[in-house]
Design an enzyme around this catalytic site. Sequence first.
Site, mmCIF file in Angstrom:
data_model
loop_
_atom_site.group_PDB
_atom_site.id
_atom_site.type_symbol
_atom_site.label_atom_id
_atom_site.label_comp_id
_atom_site.label_asym_id
_atom_site.label_seq_id
_atom_site.Cartn_x
_atom_site.Cartn_y
_atom_site.Cartn_z
ATOM 1 N N GLU A 190 -0.627 4.880 -0.290
ATOM 2 C CA GLU A 190 -1.440 6.090 -0.481
ATOM 3 C C GLU A 190 -0.564 7.326 -0.347
ATOM 4 O O GLU A 190 0.225 7.431 0.600
ATOM 5 C CB GLU A 190 -2.556 6.175 0.565
ATOM 6 C CG GLU A 190 -3.799 5.414 0.179
ATOM 7 C CD GLU A 190 -3.860 4.056 0.829
ATOM 8 O OE1 GLU A 190 -2.773 3.500 1.130
ATOM 9 O OE2 GLU A 190 -4.969 3.561 1.033
ATOM 10 N N THR A 243 -4.257 6.157 -21.660
ATOM 11 C CA THR A 243 -4.069 4.818 -21.117
ATOM 12 C C THR A 243 -2.685 4.340 -21.558
ATOM 13 O O THR A 243 -2.057 4.935 -22.434
ATOM 14 C CB THR A 243 -5.149 3.841 -21.616
ATOM 15 O OG1 THR A 243 -5.246 3.956 -23.036
ATOM 16 C CG2 THR A 243 -6.490 4.139 -20.977
ATOM 17 N N ASP A 287 -7.090 13.556 -24.894
ATOM 18 C CA ASP A 287 -7.076 12.135 -24.506
ATOM 19 C C ASP A 287 -6.413 11.394 -25.659
ATOM 20 O O ASP A 287 -7.026 11.166 -26.703
ATOM 21 C CB ASP A 287 -8.513 11.654 -24.274
ATOM 22 C CG ASP A 287 -8.563 10.192 -23.853
ATOM 23 O OD1 ASP A 287 -7.573 9.474 -24.076
ATOM 24 O OD2 ASP A 287 -9.611 9.770 -23.326
ATOM 25 N N TYR A 334 0.850 -1.199 0.000
ATOM 26 C CA TYR A 334 0.000 0.000 0.000
ATOM 27 C C TYR A 334 0.876 1.235 0.000
ATOM 28 O O TYR A 334 1.904 1.273 0.681
ATOM 29 C CB TYR A 334 -0.899 0.029 1.235
ATOM 30 C CG TYR A 334 -2.309 -0.408 0.946
ATOM 31 C CD1 TYR A 334 -3.031 0.221 -0.060
ATOM 32 C CD2 TYR A 334 -2.908 -1.434 1.657
ATOM 33 C CE1 TYR A 334 -4.334 -0.164 -0.340
ATOM 34 C CE2 TYR A 334 -4.212 -1.831 1.378
ATOM 35 C CZ TYR A 334 -4.921 -1.182 0.375
ATOM 36 O OH TYR A 334 -6.187 -1.557 0.085
ATOM 37 N N LYS A 371 -2.525 0.570 -24.882
ATOM 38 C CA LYS A 371 -2.907 0.499 -26.305
ATOM 39 C C LYS A 371 -1.628 0.564 -27.146
ATOM 40 O O LYS A 371 -0.813 -0.349 -27.048
ATOM 41 C CB LYS A 371 -3.918 1.607 -26.615
ATOM 42 C CG LYS A 371 -5.222 1.471 -25.799
ATOM 43 C CD LYS A 371 -6.277 2.457 -26.222
ATOM 44 C CE LYS A 371 -7.590 2.238 -25.495
ATOM 45 N NZ LYS A 371 -7.725 2.993 -24.241
ATOM 46 N N ARG A 418 -2.344 -2.397 -18.278
ATOM 47 C CA ARG A 418 -3.555 -1.577 -18.209
ATOM 48 C C ARG A 418 -3.389 -0.553 -17.096
ATOM 49 O O ARG A 418 -3.319 -0.903 -15.921
ATOM 50 C CB ARG A 418 -4.777 -2.435 -17.903
ATOM 51 C CG ARG A 418 -4.987 -3.557 -18.877
ATOM 52 C CD ARG A 418 -6.343 -4.169 -18.681
ATOM 53 N NE ARG A 418 -7.316 -3.352 -19.356
ATOM 54 C CZ ARG A 418 -7.627 -3.484 -20.637
ATOM 55 N NH1 ARG A 418 -7.071 -4.411 -21.360
ATOM 56 N NH2 ARG A 418 -8.523 -2.700 -21.194
HETATM 57 N N1 DSN Z 1 -12.312 0.593 -24.699
HETATM 58 C C1 DSN Z 1 -11.426 1.520 -25.352
HETATM 59 C C2 DSN Z 1 -11.395 1.330 -26.811
HETATM 60 O O1 DSN Z 1 -11.620 0.215 -27.245
HETATM 61 O O2 DSN Z 1 -11.137 2.253 -27.560
HETATM 62 C C3 DSN Z 1 -11.717 2.908 -24.985
HETATM 63 O O3 DSN Z 1 -11.678 2.997 -23.612
#
Ligand code: DSN
Length: 446
Positions: free
Chosen positions: A56, A225, A199, A54, A228, A234
């Site tokens: 925090e 994120t 984003d 942990y 990707k 993730r």
């Molecule tokens: N689920 C993602 C996507 O497939 O683009 C977006 O959060």
Amino acid sequence: MTNYPFLSSTDPQMLKLIEEENQRQRDGLELIPSENHTSKAVLQALATPLSDKYAEGYPGRRYYAGNAVVDKIETLVQERAKKLFGVPYVNVQPYSGSPANLAVYMATCEPGDSFMGLDLLSGGHLTHGWKMSATSKLWTSHPYFLTDDGAFDFEVIRQLALECKPKLIWCGGTAIPRAIPFAEFAKIADEVGAYLAADISHIVGLIAAGEHESPAAHVHIITTTTHKTLRGPRGALIMVTEKGLAKDEKLGQKIDKAIIPGLQGGPHLNTIAGIGVALLEAAQPEFKTYAKQVVQNAKALGQALVEHGFKLVTGGTDNHLLLIDLTSTGPGRGKFLQLALERVGLYANMNTIPGDSGPPLYPSGLRLGSPAATTRGMGAAEMIKIAEWIARASQAIKNDHLPEDKTERSEVFKKFAERLAGDQNFETLRQEVQELCGRFPVPAIG
Ligand code: DSN
């Protein structure tokens, strides 16, 4: 012989399912543009006892004891992100993209304030203000839309901004096949005094590698994120740019407070370490080669699809993503084609297209991407083959149509899947896909 000896003795039932999933990933091809395959090094960082700790708070100011080492880890990951993206501030703790975006609202808006984002059905994200999302329940969403041919109409977007006086404007999305003109959004945000947040979740790896313009000079905040095109675990990052700090010197602290205590508890330190590994990998020359190939492959796939007679939203792509417009073959075609491709081990996803005339649960588009196939080492020749398979699958289901009566739909799709399961032509296609995939191992599982 298993790669997971401890799971094998402790929980063979779970191991069996994990190995089943590994086999599915080996035998098929992830064409969902938001998916990718991490390296073994990233997976190794995830599977460490960092998961047990942990922490925090932030480096140097934690609530719990025993954080001297994780302070060093989090600081290292912050420094890697700042260097790679050319920003002065980063928070590496968001559990994923949605909490990262929520934190941006909390840092920049009061409850009820107006904001703008690309409508979900035009290719935005749930957290950019979709009517079912907490973002539009807690703040006031004024969505903007793409034109039917997939373009941004900046005069319309500007007029909306002048009328609704947003505190925050989002740019970026999940189904935009063309480059995002950050400077155009910046002109509007600056004119109305709004924060501009990009984003970049989908294109982050391309930005890191110089294959897409960076938003850093134009926007105040960047969220992304990490799983990707960046090929990490993730998770997510929130970055504040020099421009953001010039607008509000406390913006970084506001973001930190929005994450904890605002939205989250203890950070997932194993994920943060994995993100650090992915950032290091993304700074290497090999990653630039990878990102270039991602774009080349998407273009090659797009061109081959067009040669097979498919219509693409915007006619092609500048990035990793393609959106097939299936409107001319009737409503709900995205779902039929997704299921048909899944049957043969090609994983793509149904998606709305700008101005979609079909019902949202039965959209007229199919979204495809090249990041995961490129990670496996595939190139233009394989993209041409994939396009041929998509064309064959599409041709074989050309007489399947969405019933007008809504109550009949689930039965029709059930029967459709059953018919495909027993169809020898689809089985032949599945074997062809499997044979090709066997020649391009998934990095972490072989
Ligand atoms: N689920 C993602 C996507 O497939 O683009 C977006 O959060």
